[in-house]
Design an enzyme around this catalytic site. Structure first.
Site, PDB file in Angstrom:
ATOM      1  N   ASP B   8     -17.636  13.883  35.746  1.00  0.00           N
ATOM      2  CA  ASP B   8     -17.413  12.332  36.135  1.00  0.00           C
ATOM      3  C   ASP B   8     -18.219  11.436  35.504  1.00  0.00           C
ATOM      4  O   ASP B   8     -19.367  11.877  35.127  1.00  0.00           O
ATOM      5  CB  ASP B   8     -17.361  12.228  37.708  1.00  0.00           C
ATOM      6  CG  ASP B   8     -17.370  10.923  38.102  1.00  0.00           C
ATOM      7  OD1 ASP B   8     -16.149  10.085  37.754  1.00  0.00           O
ATOM      8  OD2 ASP B   8     -18.232  10.331  38.835  1.00  0.00           O
ATOM      9  N   TYR B  10     -18.762   7.755  36.312  1.00  0.00           N
ATOM     10  CA  TYR B  10     -19.711   6.644  36.992  1.00  0.00           C
ATOM     11  C   TYR B  10     -20.237   6.966  38.171  1.00  0.00           C
ATOM     12  O   TYR B  10     -19.870   7.648  39.107  1.00  0.00           O
ATOM     13  CB  TYR B  10     -18.543   5.550  37.354  1.00  0.00           C
ATOM     14  CG  TYR B  10     -17.736   4.684  36.455  1.00  0.00           C
ATOM     15  CD1 TYR B  10     -18.394   4.240  35.366  1.00  0.00           C
ATOM     16  CD2 TYR B  10     -16.192   5.016  36.145  1.00  0.00           C
ATOM     17  CE1 TYR B  10     -17.705   3.697  34.293  1.00  0.00           C
ATOM     18  CE2 TYR B  10     -15.780   4.265  35.128  1.00  0.00           C
ATOM     19  CZ  TYR B  10     -16.214   3.787  34.221  1.00  0.00           C
ATOM     20  OH  TYR B  10     -15.539   3.057  33.246  1.00  0.00           O
ATOM     21  N   ARG B  39     -17.535  -1.651  44.970  1.00  0.00           N
ATOM     22  CA  ARG B  39     -17.130  -0.429  44.875  1.00  0.00           C
ATOM     23  C   ARG B  39     -16.182   0.495  45.866  1.00  0.00           C
ATOM     24  O   ARG B  39     -15.410   1.288  45.455  1.00  0.00           O
ATOM     25  CB  ARG B  39     -18.723   0.486  44.861  1.00  0.00           C
ATOM     26  CG  ARG B  39     -18.679   1.881  44.848  1.00  0.00           C
ATOM     27  CD  ARG B  39     -17.895   2.428  43.416  1.00  0.00           C
ATOM     28  NE  ARG B  39     -18.150   4.069  43.260  1.00  0.00           N
ATOM     29  CZ  ARG B  39     -17.370   4.752  42.432  1.00  0.00           C
ATOM     30  NH1 ARG B  39     -16.607   3.936  41.551  1.00  0.00           N
ATOM     31  NH2 ARG B  39     -17.563   5.944  42.376  1.00  0.00           N
ATOM     32  N   ASN B 115     -11.761   8.435  35.997  1.00  0.00           N
ATOM     33  CA  ASN B 115     -10.755   7.506  36.284  1.00  0.00           C
ATOM     34  C   ASN B 115     -10.835   6.123  35.284  1.00  0.00           C
ATOM     35  O   ASN B 115      -9.823   5.563  35.075  1.00  0.00           O
ATOM     36  CB  ASN B 115     -11.244   6.674  37.606  1.00  0.00           C
ATOM     37  CG  ASN B 115     -10.641   7.532  38.645  1.00  0.00           C
ATOM     38  OD1 ASN B 115      -9.417   8.309  38.624  1.00  0.00           O
ATOM     39  ND2 ASN B 115     -10.877   7.314  39.823  1.00  0.00           N
TER      40      ASN B 115
END
Lengths: 222, 222
Positions: B8, B10, B39, B115
């Site tokens: 991932d 972030y 967030r 994402n």
């Protein structure tokens, strides 16, 4: 134009404030932080389980979210306290204007459409005397998915037998408003907490601060 | 046993702290509250749009979440400030141990699985010099869905060509850990913030506080 109405339950017809009060009673000085984080995790888990294809019913999801909340806040996960707090979900108070508003909506078909499984929602309906005003009590549990999946909103279309845009869907939750509008319902947002609209590319058709006000707006535009 | 690794981005490889600093600079005294709510809404919107079938790319979702955050906190939605804060997403710092950990993971194939759309993630990879250590940079954008949908995790299987359980997926986000484990990956949780595990019915295979520690755990169990 509006031929039937479907209502979200938690926060829309039933006040979840008593949950915070019970959290505070069992975990003094932590009630506000607990109930806020618990609600957030309850929703997150409903969305994540639906996306993951790992459905568990809303009671299960709600208890899992409570356990996580206690752990994140560094509070002891006492089983008796957990059971006592969970039990408040079966005894939520109905908002005071609901019965009068139901009458104002007239003879249109009415249903609850909730993420809650029937074991959670039926005790509330029975206790509050709302059953006499409803044609159906529909649960996402029937689909094995949670809102905002279209299959859940479709339950209301199937059970009430009206076209999407002739069904008024009422919710106090901004994300539920967005999901219902994206599905194609006419949507009334009970903005009980004075929040801005969610930025999800759709807007409610009506916005009111309580159900009676919404009923009057719908009546005026009929 | 582990033949490939997908990371991932972030919070896992790239530190999002500079976002909070910029929020504080543009909206003094609100940086912490802003970055926390932002967030939360960014994730909510990614999940809700996927559930609603209304995909928009992660840049769009992130900016929508920022606009909501400003509105909820009663802060002015100044376009120049919004643009300045959004731009920090293209200049995030990489965590200091990442390059050394990449070497420790050896010759196994490596990819980012995020994402973020490529327009968001490629500037970070270029700026941090991570490209030389990666075989692929994979974005959920390719599927028109966001994590935790299985189709997104499947991208890593398809591009790296290894069986799910022989792929180590690494994330600092508990919800991403749960999604990846439910998909069938071997999962390493970088629990950088010391949080409890999410109550979603699955658990990470490894838990570490930074990437170097995780690389050592994987090496020791190989």
């Amino acid at each position: 134009m509006i031929e039937a109405i479907a209502f979200d339950a938690y926060g829309t017809l039933y006040d979840v404030y008593s949950v915070e009060r019970k959290c505070e009673e069992e975990y003094p000085a932590s009630g506000a932080a607990m109930s806020r984080l618990w609600r957030q995790k309850q929703l997150e888990y409903s969305w994540l389980r639906t996306l993951m294809g790992r459905y568990a019913d809303f009671w299960h999801v709600t208890e899992d979210a409570l356990r996580y909340t206690l752990a994140e806040l560094g509070l002891e996960g006492d089983e008796e306290k957990i059971a006592a707090i969970m039990a408040t979900y079966l005894e939520l108070e109905m908002y005071p204007e609901v019965i009068e508003a139901m009458a104002r909506f007239g003879t249109r078909k009415k249903a609850i459409l909730t993420n809650g499984n029937l074991g959670m929602i039926e005790p509330l309906v029975a206790r509050s005397g709302l059953g006499a005003h409803l044609d159906a009590c529909l649960s996402a549990d029937e689909t094995g998915l949670f809102k905002v999946r279209p299959e859940v909103y479709q339950l209301a279309v199937d059970h009430l037998g009206v076209a999407r845009e002739r069904l008024l869907f009422v919710s106090s939750n901004g994300w539920d408003v967005a999901g219902a509008k994206a599905f194609g319902f006419t949507v009334g947002w009970l903005n009980r907490r004075g929040l801005p609209p969610e930025e999800l590319g759709v807007r409610a058709d009506y916005e009111a601060t309580n159900l009676l006000e919404l009923a009057e707006m719908v009546e005026a535009s009929a």
